[in-house]
Write an enzyme that holds these catalytic residues in place. Structure first.
Site, PDB file in Angstrom:
ATOM      1  N   GLY A  32       0.838  -1.192   0.000  1.00  0.00           N
ATOM      2  CA  GLY A  32       0.000   0.000   0.000  1.00  0.00           C
ATOM      3  C   GLY A  32       0.872   1.239   0.000  1.00  0.00           C
ATOM      4  O   GLY A  32       2.098   1.157   0.144  1.00  0.00           O
ATOM      5  N   LEU A  33       0.249   2.379  -0.157  1.00  0.00           N
ATOM      6  CA  LEU A  33       0.975   3.645  -0.185  1.00  0.00           C
ATOM      7  C   LEU A  33       1.673   3.933   1.138  1.00  0.00           C
ATOM      8  O   LEU A  33       1.285   3.401   2.185  1.00  0.00           O
ATOM      9  CB  LEU A  33       0.011   4.794  -0.501  1.00  0.00           C
ATOM     10  CG  LEU A  33      -0.593   4.839  -1.903  1.00  0.00           C
ATOM     11  CD1 LEU A  33      -1.693   5.893  -1.961  1.00  0.00           C
ATOM     12  CD2 LEU A  33       0.479   5.119  -2.954  1.00  0.00           C
ATOM     13  N   GLY A  35       2.208   5.622   4.429  1.00  0.00           N
ATOM     14  CA  GLY A  35       1.222   6.236   5.315  1.00  0.00           C
ATOM     15  C   GLY A  35      -0.100   5.507   5.385  1.00  0.00           C
ATOM     16  O   GLY A  35      -0.993   5.916   6.131  1.00  0.00           O
ATOM     17  N   SER A  36      -0.235   4.415   4.634  1.00  0.00           N
ATOM     18  CA  SER A  36      -1.511   3.687   4.633  1.00  0.00           C
ATOM     19  C   SER A  36      -1.715   2.872   5.903  1.00  0.00           C
ATOM     20  O   SER A  36      -2.842   2.513   6.237  1.00  0.00           O
ATOM     21  CB  SER A  36      -1.600   2.766   3.408  1.00  0.00           C
ATOM     22  OG  SER A  36      -0.553   1.810   3.419  1.00  0.00           O
ATOM     23  N   GLY A  37      -0.606   2.565   6.607  1.00  0.00           N
ATOM     24  CA  GLY A  37      -0.730   1.828   7.857  1.00  0.00           C
ATOM     25  C   GLY A  37      -0.149   0.430   7.827  1.00  0.00           C
ATOM     26  O   GLY A  37      -0.413  -0.375   8.727  1.00  0.00           O
ATOM     27  N   LYS A  38       0.653   0.124   6.820  1.00  0.00           N
ATOM     28  CA  LYS A  38       1.214  -1.221   6.668  1.00  0.00           C
ATOM     29  C   LYS A  38       2.019  -1.656   7.896  1.00  0.00           C
ATOM     30  O   LYS A  38       1.805  -2.734   8.450  1.00  0.00           O
ATOM     31  CB  LYS A  38       2.107  -1.284   5.428  1.00  0.00           C
ATOM     32  CG  LYS A  38       1.414  -0.955   4.119  1.00  0.00           C
ATOM     33  CD  LYS A  38       2.366  -1.041   2.952  1.00  0.00           C
ATOM     34  CE  LYS A  38       3.530  -0.066   3.044  1.00  0.00           C
ATOM     35  NZ  LYS A  38       3.109   1.353   3.104  1.00  0.00           N
ATOM     36  N   SER A  39       2.973  -0.833   8.296  1.00  0.00           N
ATOM     37  CA  SER A  39       3.849  -1.190   9.424  1.00  0.00           C
ATOM     38  C   SER A  39       3.067  -1.256  10.727  1.00  0.00           C
ATOM     39  O   SER A  39       3.298  -2.144  11.554  1.00  0.00           O
ATOM     40  CB  SER A  39       4.991  -0.180   9.549  1.00  0.00           C
ATOM     41  OG  SER A  39       5.846  -0.252   8.428  1.00  0.00           O
ATOM     42  N   SER A 106       6.053  -1.773  -2.133  1.00  0.00           N
ATOM     43  CA  SER A 106       6.097  -2.713  -3.270  1.00  0.00           C
ATOM     44  C   SER A 106       5.108  -2.292  -4.355  1.00  0.00           C
ATOM     45  O   SER A 106       4.100  -2.962  -4.577  1.00  0.00           O
ATOM     46  CB  SER A 106       5.832  -4.152  -2.805  1.00  0.00           C
ATOM     47  OG  SER A 106       4.730  -4.253  -1.937  1.00  0.00           O
TER      48      SER A 106
END
Length: 207
Positions: A32-33, A35-39, A106
């Protein structure tokens, strides 16, 4: 590949490691972009899995670039190599019988598909952390979008470089509408459906 390099099979199999750990192993690939919240989601899930007694580990995009991939930039070629290396590392975690949670922008479908191709059936779960560019810019937790808009960060995904949304991810998490807790629960349910984990009674089934 050099002809004098020969694959050496391990004495302990992947199935044996899974059986010992009591759960399946796979890559949960968060994309995802920025800032999308992945981490945030990967680490919250990692905490929950640990509480459940499940062996897991987070590979985070920024952290990896401090070490293994510190020699890479953000050109399309370097992004491709970044993901290739992570795919190979993630595969090792799967072989060890663990769930590995990878949090990387990615941006290119081809690169994500190549990682999927490294793994066996059901060992790669693509999780699209969906969030609009406008919301990601509003959040901008690291100030990267502001810098990109000022021209200080070239080839920044979403601003100067494309992000290719997954066409058929195993799960879409709407981080703009769902809480972290709701998102983590949806991922745990996916893991149960794929028989990677089992939270209530009975024998945990591996892949």
């Amino acid at each position: 590949m050099e002809s004098n390099i020969i694959w050496h099979d391990t004495a302990v199999t992947k199935k044996e490691r899974r059986d010992r750990n009591g759960h399946g192993s796979a890559v949960l690939w968060f994309t995802g972009l920025s800032g999308s919240g992945k981490s945030t989601l990967a680490n919250a899930l990692d905490r929950r899995l640990t509480q459940l007694g499940i062996k897991s580990f987070v590979l985070d995009g920024d952290n990896i670039r401090h070490g293994l991939n510190k020699d890479l930039g953000f050109s399309p070629e370097d992004r491709k190599e970044n993901i290739r290396r992570i795919g190979e590392v993630a595969k090792l975690f799967v072989e060890s019988g663990q769930l590995v949670l990878t949090a990387f922008i990615s941006p290119y479908r081809e690169d994500r598909d190549q990682v999927r191709a490294l793994l066996g059936q059901g060992e790669f779960l693509e999780i699209y952390v969906r969030c609009s560019l406008e919301e990601c810019e509003r959040r901008d937790p690291k100030g990267l979008y502001q810098r990109a808009r000022r021209g200080e960060i070239p080839e920044f995904t979403g601003i100067h470089a494309p992000y290719e949304e997954p066409l058929a991810p195993e799960l879409v998490v709407d981080s703009q509408r769902w809480t972290v807790e709701e998102s983590v629960e949806s991922i745990l349910k996916l893991c149960e459906e794929r028989q990677l984990i089992q939270r209530e009674g009975g024998e945990t089934i591996g892949l």
